[in-house]
Design a protein around this motif. Structure first.
Motif, mmCIF file in Angstrom:
data_model
loop_
_atom_site.group_PDB
_atom_site.id
_atom_site.type_symbol
_atom_site.label_atom_id
_atom_site.label_comp_id
_atom_site.label_asym_id
_atom_site.label_seq_id
_atom_site.Cartn_x
_atom_site.Cartn_y
_atom_site.Cartn_z
ATOM 1 N N SER A 113 13.304 -3.850 70.728
ATOM 2 C CA SER A 113 12.029 -4.118 70.056
ATOM 3 C C SER A 113 11.130 -2.880 70.090
ATOM 4 O O SER A 113 10.422 -2.595 69.114
ATOM 5 N N ILE A 114 11.174 -2.135 71.211
ATOM 6 C CA ILE A 114 10.378 -0.911 71.291
ATOM 7 C C ILE A 114 10.902 0.124 70.307
ATOM 8 O O ILE A 114 10.132 0.810 69.619
ATOM 9 N N ALA A 115 12.226 0.242 70.214
ATOM 10 C CA ALA A 115 12.827 1.201 69.279
ATOM 11 C C ALA A 115 12.444 0.859 67.843
ATOM 12 O O ALA A 115 12.172 1.756 67.035
ATOM 13 N N THR A 116 12.414 -0.417 67.525
ATOM 14 C CA THR A 116 12.021 -0.837 66.177
ATOM 15 C C THR A 116 10.593 -0.410 65.882
ATOM 16 O O THR A 116 10.281 0.082 64.785
ATOM 17 N N GLU A 117 9.722 -0.584 66.861
ATOM 18 C CA GLU A 117 8.323 -0.180 66.691
ATOM 19 C C GLU A 117 8.213 1.334 66.528
ATOM 20 O O GLU A 117 7.500 1.827 65.654
ATOM 21 N N LYS A 118 8.925 2.080 67.391
ATOM 22 C CA LYS A 118 8.870 3.540 67.318
ATOM 23 C C LYS A 118 9.442 4.050 65.998
ATOM 24 O O LYS A 118 8.938 5.003 65.406
ATOM 25 N N ALA A 119 10.524 3.415 65.543
ATOM 26 C CA ALA A 119 11.171 3.851 64.304
ATOM 27 C C ALA A 119 10.286 3.610 63.090
ATOM 28 O O ALA A 119 10.556 4.148 62.007
ATOM 29 N N ALA A 144 20.889 2.801 67.846
ATOM 30 C CA ALA A 144 21.376 2.143 66.632
ATOM 31 C C ALA A 144 20.227 1.801 65.693
ATOM 32 O O ALA A 144 20.341 1.941 64.462
ATOM 33 N N VAL A 145 19.100 1.371 66.265
ATOM 34 C CA VAL A 145 17.921 1.051 65.448
ATOM 35 C C VAL A 145 17.405 2.301 64.753
ATOM 36 O O VAL A 145 17.092 2.284 63.555
ATOM 37 N N ILE A 146 17.327 3.401 65.489
ATOM 38 C CA ILE A 146 16.828 4.657 64.918
ATOM 39 C C ILE A 146 17.762 5.153 63.826
ATOM 40 O O ILE A 146 17.324 5.573 62.742
ATOM 41 N N GLN A 147 19.064 5.105 64.079
ATOM 42 C CA GLN A 147 20.036 5.554 63.077
ATOM 43 C C GLN A 147 19.963 4.710 61.804
ATOM 44 O O GLN A 147 19.974 5.243 60.694
ATOM 45 N N GLU A 148 19.874 3.400 61.964
ATOM 46 C CA GLU A 148 19.818 2.517 60.806
ATOM 47 C C GLU A 148 18.561 2.768 59.974
ATOM 48 O O GLU A 148 18.624 2.829 58.737
ATOM 49 N N THR A 149 17.434 2.947 60.655
ATOM 50 C CA THR A 149 16.184 3.200 59.942
ATOM 51 C C THR A 149 16.237 4.535 59.209
ATOM 52 O O THR A 149 15.781 4.645 58.059
ATOM 53 N N ALA A 150 16.801 5.554 59.855
ATOM 54 C CA ALA A 150 16.910 6.872 59.224
ATOM 55 C C ALA A 150 17.789 6.808 57.980
ATOM 56 O O ALA A 150 17.473 7.416 56.947
ATOM 57 N N ILE A 151 18.885 6.061 58.054
ATOM 58 C CA ILE A 151 19.773 5.919 56.900
ATOM 59 C C ILE A 151 19.061 5.200 55.763
ATOM 60 O O ILE A 151 19.121 5.622 54.594
ATOM 61 N N GLN A 152 18.374 4.122 56.085
ATOM 62 C CA GLN A 152 17.664 3.347 55.076
ATOM 63 C C GLN A 152 16.612 4.177 54.351
ATOM 64 O O GLN A 152 16.395 3.994 53.147
ATOM 65 N N ARG A 153 15.991 5.092 55.065
ATOM 66 C CA ARG A 153 14.898 5.869 54.484
ATOM 67 C C ARG A 153 15.323 7.270 54.059
ATOM 68 O O ARG A 153 14.486 8.089 53.682
#
Length: 249
Positions: free
Chosen positions: A1-7, A27-36
């Motif tokens: 949840s913290i990673a989601t907020e930071k991302a 994994a959260v950071i990687q997914e967000t970076a790919i999406q954006r």
């Protein structure tokens, strides 16, 4: 949840640099970076052995600070096309860095030492514990702990209490402060043999521990600001946790 907020700060097409290692967070950071569509640079422990960091002494103790330095160098490399920084400037920046309240060791009259660390969450407490085990392996410190109630203070007590020769729990100068009595009880559950008690204030705790040779003050950035003021380590009063914690994450 913290990673989601930071991302959430990741902007479309803007490079991302991270030293995150925990698989779920990464994994959260990687997914967000790919999406954006944001280019992602991963910094691993092996990067601490790359020049110039491999042979560079850092003013900030603790292995985690070498990882922080590796992330900083990776950021410099990503920005080189727009913001060139020479190797000499990089070295000067790393060797001259000063981070008040982060593993800051104060030498007091009579040879007493006070270590100030803004370990204000479990991750910070983990880093503090590792640094103490690395740099002060044979010393049982007196801990002065003051933690915010909205932090996972039970886990923090579990992490730090085993290293203590004495524990004094104090309130933080904020309505968000955890009850020192609850902190005290949590420390006793983890280390029942240690002398553990409470004080009504940090100033009182300093008086009670005035002859203890090695004192660690930790648990809240707000508390660290108050300690710096009382120990005359800052030119100006630093009592706002946002002020001293501006660079903390």
């Amino acid at each position: 949840s913290i990673a989601t907020e930071k991302a959430g700060i990741i902007k479309p097409g803007v490079p991302v640099i991270t030293g995150a290692e925990e698989p779920q967070a990464l994994a959260v950071i990687q997914e967000t970076a790919i999406q954006r569509g944001s280019p992602l640079t991963l910094v691993a422990p092996a990067h601490t052995q790359h020049p110039p960091l491999d042979a560079l002494p850092l003013p900030l103790p603790g292995w985690h600070q070498r990882m922080n330095a590796a992330v900083a160098l990776a950021t410099v490399q990503v920005l080189q096309p727009r913001l060139p920084v020479s190797e000499g400037q990089q070295r000067a920046g790393l060797t001259g860095v000063n981070w008040p309240g982060r593993l800051q060791l104060a030498e007091l009259p009579g040879g007493r030492q006070v270590l100030l660390d803004g370990a204000h969450n479990p991750a910070g407490a983990t880093s503090l514990r590792a640094a103490l085990e690395e740099h002060f392996p044979n010393r049982r410190a007196t801990f002065i702990l003051g933690i915010m109630q909205d932090k996972d203070w039970e886990v923090m007590c579990e992490l730090l209490a085993p290293l203590a020769g004495r524990i004094v729990c104090v309130p933080v100068g904020s309505e968000r402060s955890a009850d020192p009595a609850l902190l005290c009880a949590a420390c006793r559950r983890t280390n029942p043999e240690v002398n553990t008690g409470t004080c009504a204030s940090l100033a009182e705790a300093f008086l009670q521990t005035g002859t203890d040779p090695f004192v660690v003050v930790a648990g809240s950035l707000h508390l660290i600001g108050e300690a710096m003021e009382q120990l005359h380590l800052a030119a100006n009063s630093i009592t706002d946790e946002k002020e001293i914690g501006r660079a903390h994450v």
